[in-house]
Design a protein around this motif. Sequence first.
Motif, PDB file in Angstrom:
ATOM      1  N   SER A  61       0.856  -1.181   0.000  1.00  0.00           N
ATOM      2  CA  SER A  61       0.000   0.000   0.000  1.00  0.00           C
ATOM      3  C   SER A  61       0.897   1.238   0.000  1.00  0.00           C
ATOM      4  CB  SER A  61      -0.876   0.010   1.256  1.00  0.00           C
ATOM      5  OG  SER A  61      -0.068   0.196   2.406  1.00  0.00           O
ATOM      6  N   LEU A  62       0.317   2.374  -0.300  1.00  0.00           N
ATOM      7  CA  LEU A  62       1.088   3.614  -0.232  1.00  0.00           C
ATOM      8  C   LEU A  62       1.590   3.852   1.187  1.00  0.00           C
ATOM      9  CD1 LEU A  62      -0.967   5.986  -2.548  1.00  0.00           C
ATOM     10  CD2 LEU A  62       1.332   5.108  -2.937  1.00  0.00           C
ATOM     11  N   GLU A  63       0.777   3.492   2.158  1.00  0.00           N
ATOM     12  CA  GLU A  63       1.196   3.651   3.550  1.00  0.00           C
ATOM     13  C   GLU A  63       2.451   2.814   3.833  1.00  0.00           C
ATOM     14  OE1 GLU A  63      -0.854   3.845   7.908  1.00  0.00           O
ATOM     15  OE2 GLU A  63      -1.784   2.537   6.430  1.00  0.00           O
ATOM     16  N   THR A  64       2.446   1.567   3.406  1.00  0.00           N
ATOM     17  CA  THR A  64       3.597   0.686   3.602  1.00  0.00           C
ATOM     18  C   THR A  64       4.786   1.149   2.772  1.00  0.00           C
ATOM     19  OG1 THR A  64       2.150  -1.185   4.077  1.00  0.00           O
ATOM     20  CG2 THR A  64       4.402  -1.705   3.395  1.00  0.00           C
ATOM     21  N   PHE A  65       4.521   1.541   1.532  1.00  0.00           N
ATOM     22  CA  PHE A  65       5.579   2.011   0.640  1.00  0.00           C
ATOM     23  C   PHE A  65       6.386   3.133   1.287  1.00  0.00           C
ATOM     24  CE2 PHE A  65       6.986   4.993  -2.685  1.00  0.00           C
ATOM     25  CZ  PHE A  65       7.784   4.164  -3.453  1.00  0.00           C
ATOM     26  N   PHE A  66       5.694   4.118   1.834  1.00  0.00           N
ATOM     27  CA  PHE A  66       6.392   5.243   2.461  1.00  0.00           C
ATOM     28  C   PHE A  66       6.954   4.870   3.834  1.00  0.00           C
ATOM     29  CE2 PHE A  66       4.126   7.732  -0.774  1.00  0.00           C
ATOM     30  CZ  PHE A  66       5.185   8.483  -1.257  1.00  0.00           C
ATOM     31  N   ALA A  67       6.259   4.023   4.585  1.00  0.00           N
ATOM     32  CA  ALA A  67       6.749   3.619   5.909  1.00  0.00           C
ATOM     33  C   ALA A  67       8.043   2.818   5.797  1.00  0.00           C
ATOM     34  CB  ALA A  67       5.685   2.802   6.640  1.00  0.00           C
ATOM     35  N   ALA A  75      10.211   3.064   3.307  1.00  0.00           N
ATOM     36  CA  ALA A  75      11.208   3.765   2.483  1.00  0.00           C
ATOM     37  C   ALA A  75      12.533   3.831   3.229  1.00  0.00           C
ATOM     38  CB  ALA A  75      10.719   5.172   2.145  1.00  0.00           C
ATOM     39  N   PRO A  76      13.624   3.553   2.529  1.00  0.00           N
ATOM     40  CA  PRO A  76      14.938   3.597   3.183  1.00  0.00           C
ATOM     41  C   PRO A  76      15.223   4.935   3.856  1.00  0.00           C
ATOM     42  CG  PRO A  76      15.119   2.537   1.050  1.00  0.00           C
ATOM     43  CD  PRO A  76      13.715   3.081   1.151  1.00  0.00           C
ATOM     44  N   ARG A  77      14.768   6.006   3.248  1.00  0.00           N
ATOM     45  CA  ARG A  77      14.910   7.340   3.833  1.00  0.00           C
ATOM     46  C   ARG A  77      13.975   8.263   3.071  1.00  0.00           C
ATOM     47  NH1 ARG A  77      16.666  10.475   0.208  1.00  0.00           N
ATOM     48  NH2 ARG A  77      18.181   9.886  -1.343  1.00  0.00           N
ATOM     49  N   PHE A  78      13.518   9.286   3.728  1.00  0.00           N
ATOM     50  CA  PHE A  78      12.705  10.281   3.048  1.00  0.00           C
ATOM     51  C   PHE A  78      13.562  11.524   2.931  1.00  0.00           C
ATOM     52  CE2 PHE A  78       9.358  13.396   2.411  1.00  0.00           C
ATOM     53  CZ  PHE A  78       8.621  12.754   1.427  1.00  0.00           C
ATOM     54  N   ASN A  79      13.742  12.009   1.723  1.00  0.00           N
ATOM     55  CA  ASN A  79      14.659  13.109   1.461  1.00  0.00           C
ATOM     56  C   ASN A  79      14.259  14.357   2.251  1.00  0.00           C
ATOM     57  OD1 ASN A  79      16.165  15.251   0.220  1.00  0.00           O
ATOM     58  ND2 ASN A  79      16.537  13.874  -1.486  1.00  0.00           N
ATOM     59  N   PRO A  80      15.172  14.876   3.071  1.00  0.00           N
ATOM     60  CA  PRO A  80      14.855  16.080   3.841  1.00  0.00           C
ATOM     61  C   PRO A  80      14.599  17.293   2.953  1.00  0.00           C
ATOM     62  CG  PRO A  80      17.172  15.472   4.136  1.00  0.00           C
ATOM     63  CD  PRO A  80      16.520  14.378   3.336  1.00  0.00           C
ATOM     64  N   ASN A  81      15.103  17.268   1.724  1.00  0.00           N
ATOM     65  CA  ASN A  81      14.867  18.382   0.800  1.00  0.00           C
ATOM     66  C   ASN A  81      13.476  18.334   0.174  1.00  0.00           C
ATOM     67  OD1 ASN A  81      17.339  19.601   1.230  1.00  0.00           O
ATOM     68  ND2 ASN A  81      18.336  18.455  -0.406  1.00  0.00           N
ATOM     69  N   ALA A  82      12.684  17.337   0.538  1.00  0.00           N
ATOM     70  CA  ALA A  82      11.309  17.275   0.024  1.00  0.00           C
ATOM     71  C   ALA A  82      10.526  18.521   0.424  1.00  0.00           C
ATOM     72  CB  ALA A  82      10.611  16.015   0.531  1.00  0.00           C
ATOM     73  N   ALA A  83      10.911  19.126   1.525  1.00  0.00           N
ATOM     74  CA  ALA A  83      10.229  20.347   1.966  1.00  0.00           C
ATOM     75  C   ALA A  83      10.391  21.490   0.965  1.00  0.00           C
ATOM     76  CB  ALA A  83      10.754  20.771   3.337  1.00  0.00           C
ATOM     77  N   LEU A  84      11.343  21.340   0.040  1.00  0.00           N
ATOM     78  CA  LEU A  84      11.540  22.352  -0.999  1.00  0.00           C
ATOM     79  C   LEU A  84      10.530  22.205  -2.138  1.00  0.00           C
ATOM     80  CD1 LEU A  84      15.451  22.221  -1.237  1.00  0.00           C
ATOM     81  CD2 LEU A  84      14.039  23.893   0.003  1.00  0.00           C
ATOM     82  N   ILE A  85       9.789  21.113  -2.149  1.00  0.00           N
ATOM     83  CA  ILE A  85       8.784  20.880  -3.195  1.00  0.00           C
ATOM     84  C   ILE A  85       7.589  21.769  -2.892  1.00  0.00           C
ATOM     85  CG2 ILE A  85       7.282  19.188  -4.318  1.00  0.00           C
ATOM     86  CD1 ILE A  85       9.308  17.024  -3.358  1.00  0.00           C
ATOM     87  N   LYS A  86       7.270  22.610  -3.831  1.00  0.00           N
ATOM     88  CA  LYS A  86       6.160  23.539  -3.672  1.00  0.00           C
ATOM     89  C   LYS A  86       5.292  23.474  -4.917  1.00  0.00           C
ATOM     90  CE  LYS A  86       8.324  26.175  -0.273  1.00  0.00           C
ATOM     91  NZ  LYS A  86       8.487  25.196   0.746  1.00  0.00           N
TER      92      LYS A  86
END
Length: 116
Positions: free
Chosen positions: A56-62, A64-75
């Motif tokens: 599931s998307l929930e499992t996919f993201f949970a 994930a090896p790491r979530f990019n900290p620069n994702a906050a730059l996505i606007k």
Amino acid sequence: MRQEKVFAMEFARLYPLYLKKVEAKGRSKEELDQVIGWLTGYRDEGLRRQIEAGSSLETFFAQAPRFNPNAALIKGVVCGIRVEEVEHPLMQKIRYLDKLVDELAKGKALEKILRK
């Protein structure tokens, strides 16, 4: 669609739709995988395993090896919603991925998509 339904959706059902969208605009599977990898840390084998497992998307993201900290730059806006204003953390991650795929399909340079 209710958030619970979105979270339960299989990543394996979305991936071919993402691929079709980017290929229709002249982009490649490799570029799509690179964008997904930048955001989540998944590489080829890990991404393949998630697809084959029907995660599931929930499992996919949970998982994930790491979530990019620069994702906050996505606007920007996806489906009429500003991704930076999404309050639920998982929904925001899903919207970040949607936004990156949109940028890839629109021909934005990989360097800019990957916030370099």
